[in-house]
Design an enzyme around this catalytic site. Structure first.
Site, PDB file in Angstrom:
ATOM      1  N   PHE A  63       0.846  -1.199   0.000  1.00 36.90           N
ATOM      2  CA  PHE A  63       0.000   0.000   0.000  1.00 36.90           C
ATOM      3  C   PHE A  63       0.879   1.246   0.000  1.00 36.90           C
ATOM      4  CE2 PHE A  63      -4.257  -1.698   1.595  1.00 36.90           C
ATOM      5  CZ  PHE A  63      -4.972  -1.128   0.576  1.00 36.90           C
ATOM      6  N   HIS A  64       1.541   1.543  -1.116  1.00 37.48           N
ATOM      7  CA  HIS A  64       2.286   2.794  -1.210  1.00 37.48           C
ATOM      8  C   HIS A  64       1.334   3.879  -1.718  1.00 37.48           C
ATOM      9  CE1 HIS A  64       2.780   2.650  -5.641  1.00 37.48           C
ATOM     10  NE2 HIS A  64       2.845   1.340  -5.462  1.00 37.48           N
ATOM     11  N   MET A  65       1.840   5.040  -2.071  1.00 41.22           N
ATOM     12  CA  MET A  65       1.020   6.216  -2.355  1.00 41.22           C
ATOM     13  C   MET A  65      -0.094   5.979  -3.384  1.00 41.22           C
ATOM     14  SD  MET A  65       0.387   9.372  -1.675  1.00 41.22           S
ATOM     15  CE  MET A  65       1.701  10.426  -1.143  1.00 41.22           C
ATOM     16  N   GLU A  91      -2.382  -2.157 -10.275  1.00 44.00           N
ATOM     17  CA  GLU A  91      -0.950  -2.307 -10.605  1.00 44.00           C
ATOM     18  C   GLU A  91      -0.673  -3.680 -11.162  1.00 44.00           C
ATOM     19  OE1 GLU A  91       1.422  -1.153  -7.221  1.00 44.00           O
ATOM     20  OE2 GLU A  91       1.245   0.892  -7.864  1.00 44.00           O
TER      21      GLU A  91
END
Length: 87
Positions: A14-16, A87
């Site tokens: 859970f990055h930006m 993604e």
């Protein structure tokens, strides 16, 4: 209240960007949406709270939805997580 245990499967966690996708989608629902991770309750409508939780690829957590559109909110959360958050 409805809930489901999920595993984060996108390689970057859970990055930006994926956190933004998730928080933005959850903000459209009236129901409260919470991520229960490592005994912490995280507001799933808050980008900063999701990022601060440091949820990595392979992590298991529970998404809980409570409110008038809880079923729809949970279905969308599951769709996003299982779909890799774009993604």
């Amino acid at each position: 209240m409805v809930s489901k245990k999920l595993t984060l499967n996108n390689a970057s966690g859970f990055h930006m960007r994926p956190a933004s996708v998730f928080a933005t989608a959850m903000a459209k629902f009236q129901s409260d949406v919470t991520i229960d991770f490592n005994s912490s309750k995280i507001n799933a409508k808050s980008l900063l709270n999701i990022i601060a939780a440091c949820i990595k690829c392979g992590s298991e957590f529970v998404v809980e939805c409570n409110g008038p559109d809880e079923e729809e909110a949970l279905a969308k959360a599951v769709e996003l997580i299982e779909g890799g958050l774009g993604e």
